[in-house]
Structures are given as structure tokens and as C-alpha cells.
Motif scaffolding. Sequence first.
Motif, PDB file in Angstrom:
ATOM      1  N   ASP A 105       0.860  -1.176   0.000  1.00 15.24           N
ATOM      2  CA  ASP A 105       0.000   0.000   0.000  1.00 15.24           C
ATOM      3  C   ASP A 105       0.898   1.227   0.000  1.00 15.24           C
ATOM      4  OD1 ASP A 105      -0.249   1.446   2.937  1.00 15.24           O
ATOM      5  OD2 ASP A 105       0.272  -0.675   3.121  1.00 15.24           O
ATOM      6  N   THR A 106       0.447   2.246  -0.703  1.00 13.41           N
ATOM      7  CA  THR A 106       1.224   3.470  -0.855  1.00 13.41           C
ATOM      8  C   THR A 106       0.342   4.671  -0.525  1.00 13.41           C
ATOM      9  OG1 THR A 106       2.594   2.466  -2.580  1.00 13.41           O
ATOM     10  CG2 THR A 106       2.605   4.866  -2.428  1.00 13.41           C
ATOM     11  N   GLN A 107       0.878   5.566   0.312  1.00 11.94           N
ATOM     12  CA  GLN A 107       0.180   6.791   0.668  1.00 11.94           C
ATOM     13  C   GLN A 107       0.931   8.003   0.100  1.00 11.94           C
ATOM     14  OE1 GLN A 107      -0.963   7.204   4.832  1.00 11.94           O
ATOM     15  NE2 GLN A 107      -0.763   4.992   5.142  1.00 11.94           N
ATOM     16  N   ILE A 109       0.939  11.814   0.650  1.00 19.00           N
ATOM     17  CA  ILE A 109       0.478  12.728   1.696  1.00 19.00           C
ATOM     18  C   ILE A 109       0.702  14.165   1.239  1.00 19.00           C
ATOM     19  CG2 ILE A 109       0.721  13.370   4.125  1.00 19.00           C
ATOM     20  CD1 ILE A 109       1.900  10.528   4.561  1.00 19.00           C
ATOM     21  N   VAL A 121      -4.716  12.594   1.899  1.00 19.58           N
ATOM     22  CA  VAL A 121      -3.936  11.377   1.629  1.00 19.58           C
ATOM     23  C   VAL A 121      -4.589  10.610   0.488  1.00 19.58           C
ATOM     24  CG1 VAL A 121      -3.017   9.223   2.570  1.00 19.58           C
ATOM     25  CG2 VAL A 121      -3.270  11.240   4.056  1.00 19.58           C
ATOM     26  N   TRP A 123      -4.588   7.060  -1.172  1.00 23.07           N
ATOM     27  CA  TRP A 123      -4.196   5.745  -0.655  1.00 23.07           C
ATOM     28  C   TRP A 123      -4.460   4.688  -1.726  1.00 23.07           C
ATOM     29  CZ3 TRP A 123      -6.235   3.933   4.812  1.00 23.07           C
ATOM     30  CH2 TRP A 123      -5.285   3.072   5.390  1.00 23.07           C
ATOM     31  N   GLY A 142      -9.092   7.961  -0.757  1.00 23.50           N
ATOM     32  CA  GLY A 142      -8.428   9.070  -0.108  1.00 23.50           C
ATOM     33  C   GLY A 142      -8.913   9.298   1.303  1.00 23.50           C
ATOM     34  N   THR A 145      -6.899  13.800   7.112  1.00 22.80           N
ATOM     35  CA  THR A 145      -6.467  13.552   8.485  1.00 22.80           C
ATOM     36  C   THR A 145      -6.131  14.874   9.180  1.00 22.80           C
ATOM     37  OG1 THR A 145      -4.143  13.269   7.868  1.00 22.80           O
ATOM     38  CG2 THR A 145      -5.541  11.302   7.843  1.00 22.80           C
ATOM     39  N   SER A 290       4.838  -1.012   2.862  1.00 21.14           N
ATOM     40  CA  SER A 290       4.009   0.190   2.931  1.00 21.14           C
ATOM     41  C   SER A 290       4.903   1.395   2.639  1.00 21.14           C
ATOM     42  CB  SER A 290       3.367   0.339   4.311  1.00 21.14           C
ATOM     43  OG  SER A 290       2.462  -0.718   4.566  1.00 21.14           O
ATOM     44  N   ARG A 292       5.255   5.631   2.071  1.00 21.62           N
ATOM     45  CA  ARG A 292       4.669   6.934   2.364  1.00 21.62           C
ATOM     46  C   ARG A 292       5.497   8.012   1.652  1.00 21.62           C
ATOM     47  NH1 ARG A 292       4.499   3.799   6.598  1.00 21.62           N
ATOM     48  NH2 ARG A 292       6.583   4.429   7.299  1.00 21.62           N
TER      49      ARG A 292
END
Length: 295
Positions: A105-107, A109, A121, A123, A142, A145, A290, A292
Motif C-alpha cells: 500500500d502506498t500513501q 500525503i 492522503v 491511498w 483518499g 487527516t 508500505s 509513504r
Amino acid sequence: MFYFLRVISKILFRNRLNRAIKVFGLIDFLRNSVKSILPITESNSSLFTHGLCVVYSLEKSKFLEVRHILKKFLISVIFTVTFATMCFSQTAPTRFESDFQLWNDTQFIIPLNKKKDLNAVIWVFGRFGNDVKTATDARIGGLITKKLNKYVTVGGGYLYRYANPTFTRKRYESRYLGLATFTVPLAGKWTLVNRNIYQYEARNSRLNATVLRTRLWLKREVSIGKKKFEPFVAFEPFYDFRLKGFARYRTQIGFSHKFNPKFSADFYYVRQNETGNRTRPGTLNGIGTSFRVNF
């Protein structure tokens, strides 16, 4: 198919001699074909052969009628065997006791203010299962946050999900998320992170579900040379309100590393127990990453 059989029959029955030879060949073919489908013994096999010989000894008009019936019989057998094969391939066992998968999984930001405590974000998820031969899960969506302080972060968002958990039937759903994350510093360089996700799953052509996920993440900062790493262990149960019980338990062990201010990543081993999951009971093991990316 009928045209093909008509041409074959003209060739096979061009004259009486060839017809006799070919019919006896057809008798052997039919006998062997039926023996492969039905439990024919040697005694009733010979009976079957003699029966076909009697058919051949009929007068010409009767023989043509019987030949027409046999042609339809052969077509019916071919159709039945083909249909049964297709049904068997579609109804093959779809439940697996274990599986090995690759997860990512890739975020992305994106800060929405100068303090960077309010973020958007993007996602993206991708998972491959069936021993890494089939795409079993893909999501995109998305989040928004908000970091209330250094201990609490809240947010909400949406994910669209494609899934193929049994490797034979595709499924689609929309997930509406609400989340709250609590960070608790412990003695030394230990940190406990509690992430809670409340998700409502609007499923296509299936019953909707509401799931509460609570992940406990224990990590510690260590230094190897001039580089810093955070080994971690995490445990996350999934409570399904429709099933009124825990449908899944997920355990992860791995490490995190911040490569630069713009990019950090987690690398981990995952084990997931589908104890209460009626869709795909069993367990899976996998390797995950993961990423980010900060803008």
C-alpha cells in the motif's frame, strides 16, 4: 457440427464394403467411448457389440434411421461431456486452507496548511494471492487527516475496492472510513501506537457489513551505523457487527525506515487468520511493504 457429421457419413458409407468396415470401426469406437463413461464389463461389452451388429443388419431404411439416431446420440454425448467439464471447472473447490501473498500500500500525503497537521492522503493498495498468481485485492481512495496534538490524529475517507478472495469470483465494494490514532511514548525508545478504523462496507450484490479494526503497534527505534530503523510488531483483530464476532486476526512483524524527509517505508511479514470469515476461511502468509510519499 451437423454439416461435419453429414460429410463424414457420406465418406464412411460410400459403398457397402467400406460401410461394413467403417461401421465395425465405429462399433469399436462407440464401445471404447461408452466404456470410458459407463461401468461396462466384458460381458455386457460383448452384448453391446452384438447389439450394434444387429442394428447394422437391419434393412437400409431402418439402418438410415438408426444412423440418424446414433448421430444425434454422439452429438448429445459430446455436448453433455463439454457442459459437464465447464460446470466442473466453474464449481471447483474455492476454499483454501492456506495461501502466500504479496501486499503493498502506498500513501501520497499532501499537506493542506503550513503546520502540516491537516493533510489529504491518496491511498492505493495492491495484493497478489493464490501463491502470487492472482490479483486478490486492489483499492484506491483518499483520506483527510487532522493531527490534534502529538498524541492524537483523527480522520475519515473513502476507498473503492476490487477483491477476488476465492480466486474465482470478483467482488466490488465501497468503504467509508473513520479513524482515530493514539500514540503513547513508553520507557526508553519504545512507542505504542493504537490505530482504530471504523469501516462501513457497501458491497455490490452482497450483504453490507460494518467492521471495527483495532491495531496495536509496538515499535522501538534502533541505530545501525548512522541509519535509524524502527523494528515493530503489530496485532489487529477485525470485529464484524453483522457476524457478531471476530472474523479476522492479523499479525505483522517488520521494520520501518525513513530514507529521506520525503519518503519512508515499512517492510514486514504478515500472517492473517480468517477464523470467523465465512467467505474465505483459513490462513494466509505474506510479505508486505508500505510506502509513504510526503509532498
